[in-house]
Scaffold this motif. Structure first.
Motif, PDB file in Angstrom:
ATOM      1  N   GLU A  54       0.839  -1.207   0.000  1.00 22.16           N
ATOM      2  CA  GLU A  54       0.000   0.000   0.000  1.00 22.16           C
ATOM      3  C   GLU A  54       0.872   1.254   0.000  1.00 22.16           C
ATOM      4  O   GLU A  54       0.519   2.255  -0.624  1.00 22.16           O
ATOM      5  N   ALA A  55       1.978   1.224   0.718  1.00 20.68           N
ATOM      6  CA  ALA A  55       2.876   2.374   0.802  1.00 20.68           C
ATOM      7  C   ALA A  55       3.634   2.604  -0.509  1.00 20.68           C
ATOM      8  O   ALA A  55       4.165   3.682  -0.743  1.00 20.68           O
ATOM      9  N   GLY A  56       3.683   1.579  -1.351  1.00 17.12           N
ATOM     10  CA  GLY A  56       4.357   1.711  -2.642  1.00 17.12           C
ATOM     11  C   GLY A  56       5.872   1.683  -2.553  1.00 17.12           C
ATOM     12  O   GLY A  56       6.553   2.228  -3.423  1.00 17.12           O
ATOM     13  N   VAL A  57       6.410   1.041  -1.525  1.00 18.62           N
ATOM     14  CA  VAL A  57       7.865   1.003  -1.351  1.00 18.62           C
ATOM     15  C   VAL A  57       8.445  -0.282  -1.927  1.00 18.62           C
ATOM     16  O   VAL A  57       7.736  -1.272  -2.098  1.00 18.62           O
ATOM     17  N   GLN A  58       9.741  -0.233  -2.186  1.00 20.01           N
ATOM     18  CA  GLN A  58      10.445  -1.415  -2.650  1.00 20.01           C
ATOM     19  C   GLN A  58      10.884  -2.227  -1.427  1.00 20.01           C
ATOM     20  O   GLN A  58      11.447  -1.666  -0.486  1.00 20.01           O
ATOM     21  N   PHE A  59      10.618  -3.508  -1.449  1.00 25.73           N
ATOM     22  CA  PHE A  59      11.055  -4.371  -0.361  1.00 25.73           C
ATOM     23  C   PHE A  59      11.156  -5.790  -0.879  1.00 25.73           C
ATOM     24  O   PHE A  59      10.522  -6.154  -1.862  1.00 25.73           O
ATOM     25  N   ALA A  60      11.967  -6.567  -0.217  1.00 23.49           N
ATOM     26  CA  ALA A  60      12.115  -7.985  -0.554  1.00 23.49           C
ATOM     27  C   ALA A  60      11.278  -8.802   0.423  1.00 23.49           C
ATOM     28  O   ALA A  60      10.940  -8.335   1.515  1.00 23.49           O
ATOM     29  N   LEU A  61      10.957 -10.003   0.010  1.00 23.99           N
ATOM     30  CA  LEU A  61      10.170 -10.920   0.838  1.00 23.99           C
ATOM     31  C   LEU A  61      10.902 -12.245   0.943  1.00 23.99           C
ATOM     32  O   LEU A  61      11.511 -12.700  -0.032  1.00 23.99           O
ATOM     33  N   GLU A  62      10.805 -12.855   2.116  1.00 22.78           N
ATOM     34  CA  GLU A  62      11.319 -14.217   2.261  1.00 22.78           C
ATOM     35  C   GLU A  62      10.355 -15.000   3.138  1.00 22.78           C
ATOM     36  O   GLU A  62       9.992 -14.577   4.237  1.00 22.78           O
ATOM     37  N   ARG A  63       9.985 -16.159   2.620  1.00 20.29           N
ATOM     38  CA  ARG A  63       9.045 -17.030   3.315  1.00 20.29           C
ATOM     39  C   ARG A  63       9.748 -17.827   4.410  1.00 20.29           C
ATOM     40  O   ARG A  63      10.865 -18.296   4.237  1.00 20.29           O
ATOM     41  N   VAL A  64       9.037 -17.973   5.532  1.00 19.83           N
ATOM     42  CA  VAL A  64       9.552 -18.704   6.682  1.00 19.83           C
ATOM     43  C   VAL A  64       8.656 -19.914   6.928  1.00 19.83           C
ATOM     44  O   VAL A  64       7.431 -19.793   6.952  1.00 19.83           O
ATOM     45  N   ASP A  65       9.265 -21.067   7.103  1.00 21.35           N
ATOM     46  CA  ASP A  65       8.526 -22.242   7.563  1.00 21.35           C
ATOM     47  C   ASP A  65       8.523 -22.150   9.085  1.00 21.35           C
ATOM     48  O   ASP A  65       9.563 -22.301   9.730  1.00 21.35           O
ATOM     49  N   LEU A  66       7.374 -21.861   9.659  1.00 18.46           N
ATOM     50  CA  LEU A  66       7.299 -21.605  11.094  1.00 18.46           C
ATOM     51  C   LEU A  66       7.559 -22.851  11.938  1.00 18.46           C
ATOM     52  O   LEU A  66       7.950 -22.728  13.102  1.00 18.46           O
ATOM     53  N   LYS A  67       7.374 -24.029  11.377  1.00 19.60           N
ATOM     54  CA  LYS A  67       7.637 -25.262  12.130  1.00 19.60           C
ATOM     55  C   LYS A  67       9.129 -25.555  12.207  1.00 19.60           C
ATOM     56  O   LYS A  67       9.657 -25.892  13.255  1.00 19.60           O
ATOM     57  N   THR A  68       9.807 -25.433  11.075  1.00 23.94           N
ATOM     58  CA  THR A  68      11.235 -25.776  11.035  1.00 23.94           C
ATOM     59  C   THR A  68      12.149 -24.570  11.238  1.00 23.94           C
ATOM     60  O   THR A  68      13.341 -24.740  11.433  1.00 23.94           O
ATOM     61  N   LYS A  69      11.596 -23.358  11.126  1.00 26.55           N
ATOM     62  CA  LYS A  69      12.360 -22.097  11.224  1.00 26.55           C
ATOM     63  C   LYS A  69      13.343 -21.937  10.065  1.00 26.55           C
ATOM     64  O   LYS A  69      14.317 -21.202  10.161  1.00 26.55           O
ATOM     65  N   GLN A  70      13.046 -22.630   8.968  1.00 25.39           N
ATOM     66  CA  GLN A  70      13.892 -22.535   7.786  1.00 25.39           C
ATOM     67  C   GLN A  70      13.327 -21.511   6.814  1.00 25.39           C
ATOM     68  O   GLN A  70      12.113 -21.361   6.682  1.00 25.39           O
ATOM     69  N   LEU A  71      14.217 -20.832   6.134  1.00 20.58           N
ATOM     70  CA  LEU A  71      13.848 -19.864   5.109  1.00 20.58           C
ATOM     71  C   LEU A  71      13.817 -20.549   3.753  1.00 20.58           C
ATOM     72  O   LEU A  71      14.494 -21.565   3.545  1.00 20.58           O
ATOM     73  N   THR A  72      13.080 -19.983   2.839  1.00 19.50           N
ATOM     74  CA  THR A  72      13.026 -20.522   1.483  1.00 19.50           C
ATOM     75  C   THR A  72      14.422 -20.614   0.884  1.00 19.50           C
ATOM     76  O   THR A  72      14.731 -21.542   0.144  1.00 19.50           O
ATOM     77  N   SER A  73      15.282 -19.661   1.237  1.00 14.61           N
ATOM     78  CA  SER A  73      16.652 -19.651   0.715  1.00 14.61           C
ATOM     79  C   SER A  73      17.526 -20.718   1.351  1.00 14.61           C
ATOM     80  O   SER A  73      18.673 -20.905   0.953  1.00 14.61           O
TER      81      SER A  73
END
Length: 194
Positions: A20-39
């Motif tokens: 909504e703010a129209g800003v540039q940002f990156a996203l990274e998904r978190v697996d909340l069970k394992t605490k692992q990132l998509t990367s």
């Protein structure tokens, strides 16, 4: 800036407000069970709390907790706040109620538990949502444009649909108005929710 999220978690509100703010940002998904990132990384290296949201600012500082992240977004992008003498305080009041009462009340519905606990949670949530329904006299919580509080409430209204919680008609209409906004559609698509 980078937002760590999990689909349909409360971090969806932060995701939407950044769009909504129209800003540039990156996203990274978190697996909340394992605490692992998509990367492949370890989310606990981002925040020891182990849950979303976590927003890493350009200078490397990490913000956690939905209230804090949404307050920061509203301060940085005033169109998502409320420009009245008590505006920031009223937004914080709404965010706090959503977080400490409504959000928390969903816990039995997200986790395995007795059906009696789940039925009680549904009743509690419906009663808590009525507070917002009773005060809603404009299109959004604080006027004719949405604030960060509207987007956090939107996520709770999505959870209400998921867990078959009775929602007052006026809040169903609010949910539908918000769901039609381009930033909401883009965020939900990105998170695989639509």
């Amino acid at each position: 800036m980078k937002l760590y999220y999990s689909p349909l978690a409360c971090s969806l509100a932060d995701h939407i407000t950044l769009r909504e703010a129209g800003v540039q940002f990156a996203l990274e998904r978190v697996d909340l069970k394992t605490k692992q990132l998509t990367s492949g990384g370890d989310f606990s290296l981002v925040t020891a709390k182990g849950y979303v949201p976590a927003l890493v600012l350009g200078d490397g500082q990490v913000l956690t907790e939905s209230i804090a992240v949404l307050d920061w977004i509203a301060a940085e992008y005033p169109d998502l706040g409320v420009a009245t003498p008590l505006g920031r305080t009223r937004v914080l009041e709404a965010l706090t109620y959503i977080s400490t009462e409504v959000h928390r009340a969903f816990k039995p519905l997200w986790h395995a538990g007795a059906e009696t606990e789940k039925a009680k949670a549904r009743q509690t949530i419906a009663r808590q949502l009525q507070y917002f329904a009773d005060g809603l006299t404009t299109d959004y919580l604080f006027g004719e444009t949405p604030s960060v509080a509207d987007f956090y409430l939107f996520v709770m209204l999505l959870w209400a649909v998921r867990f078959e919680v009775r929602v007052p008609e006026v809040l169903g209409q609010l949910r539908d108005r918000l769901a039609a906004r381009p930033a909401v559609v883009a965020s939900m698509r990105y998170e695989g929710l639509i």
